[in-house]
Design a protein around this motif. Structure first.
Motif, PDB file in Angstrom:
ATOM      1  N   UNK A  13       0.833  -1.211   0.000  1.00 12.56           N
ATOM      2  CA  UNK A  13       0.000   0.000   0.000  1.00 12.56           C
ATOM      3  C   UNK A  13       0.865   1.257   0.000  1.00 12.56           C
ATOM      4  N   UNK A  14       1.925   1.251   0.800  1.00 10.95           N
ATOM      5  CA  UNK A  14       2.818   2.398   0.875  1.00 10.95           C
ATOM      6  C   UNK A  14       3.512   2.627  -0.463  1.00 10.95           C
ATOM      7  N   UNK A  15       3.866   1.506  -1.139  1.00  9.56           N
ATOM      8  CA  UNK A  15       4.513   1.618  -2.445  1.00  9.56           C
ATOM      9  C   UNK A  15       3.578   2.261  -3.467  1.00  9.56           C
ATOM     10  N   UNK A  16       2.305   1.902  -3.404  1.00 11.77           N
ATOM     11  CA  UNK A  16       1.315   2.460  -4.332  1.00 11.77           C
ATOM     12  C   UNK A  16       1.164   3.961  -4.108  1.00 11.77           C
ATOM     13  N   UNK A  17       1.045   4.367  -2.843  1.00 13.85           N
ATOM     14  CA  UNK A  17       0.911   5.786  -2.530  1.00 13.85           C
ATOM     15  C   UNK A  17       2.140   6.579  -2.961  1.00 13.85           C
ATOM     16  N   UNK A  18       3.321   5.968  -2.749  1.00 14.22           N
ATOM     17  CA  UNK A  18       4.558   6.630  -3.141  1.00 14.22           C
ATOM     18  C   UNK A  18       4.630   6.801  -4.658  1.00 14.22           C
ATOM     19  N   UNK A  19       4.220   5.759  -5.386  1.00 15.16           N
ATOM     20  CA  UNK A  19       4.232   5.823  -6.845  1.00 15.16           C
ATOM     21  C   UNK A  19       3.275   6.910  -7.356  1.00 15.16           C
ATOM     22  N   UNK A  20       2.075   6.966  -6.753  1.00 16.93           N
ATOM     23  CA  UNK A  20       1.102   7.968  -7.182  1.00 16.93           C
ATOM     24  C   UNK A  20       1.591   9.376  -6.859  1.00 16.93           C
ATOM     25  N   UNK A  21       2.197   9.538  -5.706  1.00 15.04           N
ATOM     26  CA  UNK A  21       2.721  10.845  -5.329  1.00 15.04           C
ATOM     27  C   UNK A  21       3.803  11.301  -6.296  1.00 15.04           C
ATOM     28  N   UNK A  22       4.691  10.380  -6.667  1.00 13.38           N
ATOM     29  CA  UNK A  22       5.774  10.719  -7.600  1.00 13.38           C
ATOM     30  C   UNK A  22       5.199  11.135  -8.949  1.00 13.38           C
ATOM     31  N   UNK A  61      -4.156  11.770 -14.494  1.00 15.29           N
ATOM     32  CA  UNK A  61      -3.857  10.430 -13.970  1.00 15.29           C
ATOM     33  C   UNK A  61      -5.099   9.545 -13.885  1.00 15.29           C
ATOM     34  N   UNK A  62      -6.225  10.110 -13.492  1.00 13.74           N
ATOM     35  CA  UNK A  62      -7.355   9.264 -13.090  1.00 13.74           C
ATOM     36  C   UNK A  62      -8.596   9.352 -13.983  1.00 13.74           C
TER      37      UNK A  62
END
Length: 300
Positions: free
Chosen positions: A1-10, A198-199
């Motif tokens: 989950x943290x990886x997904x949030x980090x990817x979206x933030x980037x 993005x969405x």
């Protein structure tokens, strides 16, 4: 989950940075030009408007009145006291209507912002603001010739904030006020544009605002009422919407109803219009947006 949030933030950060680099120059130059005109040219513009009162222009006076409305750098809360002073000096209501209508839709600062949307959209916005002002003046002349359209009697005039005796300091203070007033909305518009990229599916968006002539214009004119908060904040959104298939007519409709129904402009206009005239103002701007939007989509 943290990886997904980090990817979206980037992703959002990257696209926001790209978009900021593309249009920030227009925002910066728009603020500077608007402040320069406000500090050094505002009084000259208003004196020029008063001077046309002495010329026998008749019905054609709505044309320079509309042009000067666009040249005026004041927000609507600043324009209305000026209009009140013009009215006291005997300025005709049809000329005042043209001046105020075009001033609501466009000013030098927003005009520079709009250059980021391309030459075609820039030209459409400028021409429509002029025409909308001229037609507003003609309507007031035709339907309210024998009775007043405005009521400035209850208006309380605010004090000018451009009072520093040092002209350079006055300019810097004006620039800072413009940055504070528009900066947060400009950045919000960039973030929302990145999220849109993005969405939101481009095909779905094009189906709503590009492929269906008439409906897309009507929808754009409608969403302009609640979504328009600041002209600078809508430029990133419009740029992204146009890239994803929004028709020129739909964009034009949004650029008319947005500033015309912005809550601060509505509050200012309602001060000097009665209930009936205020309803006429809303009906006029929405009808003008829809008709011109459909015409643009059919013609271009």
């Amino acid at each position: 989950m943290l990886d997904i949030l980090q990817r979206e933030f980037i992703y959002l950060w990257y696209y926001s940075s790209v978009l900021f680099n593309q249009i920030a120059i227009y925002w910066v130059f728009g603020i500077f030009l608007g402040s320069v005109i406000s500090v050094f040219g505002k009084e000259k513009i208003h004196r020029l408007f008063v001077s046309i009162q002495n010329k026998r222009l008749g019905i054609f006076g709505v044309i320079p009145a509309s042009l000067l409305g666009i040249a005026s750098p004041l927000c609507m809360y600043g324009t209305i006291p000026i209009a009140a002073s013009f009215s006291e000096k005997g300025m005709r209501d049809d000329w005042l209507a043209a001046f105020m209508m075009s001033s609501i839709l466009l000013n030098p600062q927003l005009l520079i912002y709009s250059a980021a949307l391309g030459t075609t959209v820039f030209s459409i916005r400028l021409v429509l603001a002029i025409i909308c002002g001229i037609l507003a003046g003609l309507c007031v002349r035709l339907f309210f010739r024998d009775r007043g359209f405005f009521n400035f009697s209850t208006l309380v005039l605010p004090e000018s904030r451009d009072t520093d005796p040092n002209m350079l300091m006055r300019l810097l203070k004006n620039v800072w006020r413009n940055i504070k007033a528009t900066g947060k909305y400009f950045l919000l518009g960039i973030v929302l544009s990145a999220m849109f990229q993005r969405y939101i599916s481009p095909d779905a968006f094009a189906g709503l605002f590009g492929n269906q002539q008439g409906f897309g214009v009507l929808l754009a004119a409608t969403i302009g009422v609640p979504l328009y908060v600041c002209g600078g904040g809508t430029i990133p959104l419009l740029l992204e919407w146009l890239r994803h298939g929004m028709s020129l007519g739909a964009a034009a409709a949004f650029m008319i109803t947005g500033p015309a129904t912005k809550i601060t402009n509505l509050g200012a206009v309602k001060i000097v219009l009665g209930k009936r005239q205020f309803s006429i103002y809303l009906a006029y701007t929405i009808l003008f947006a829809i008709v011109t939007g459909i015409f643009i989509d059919i013609s271009l």
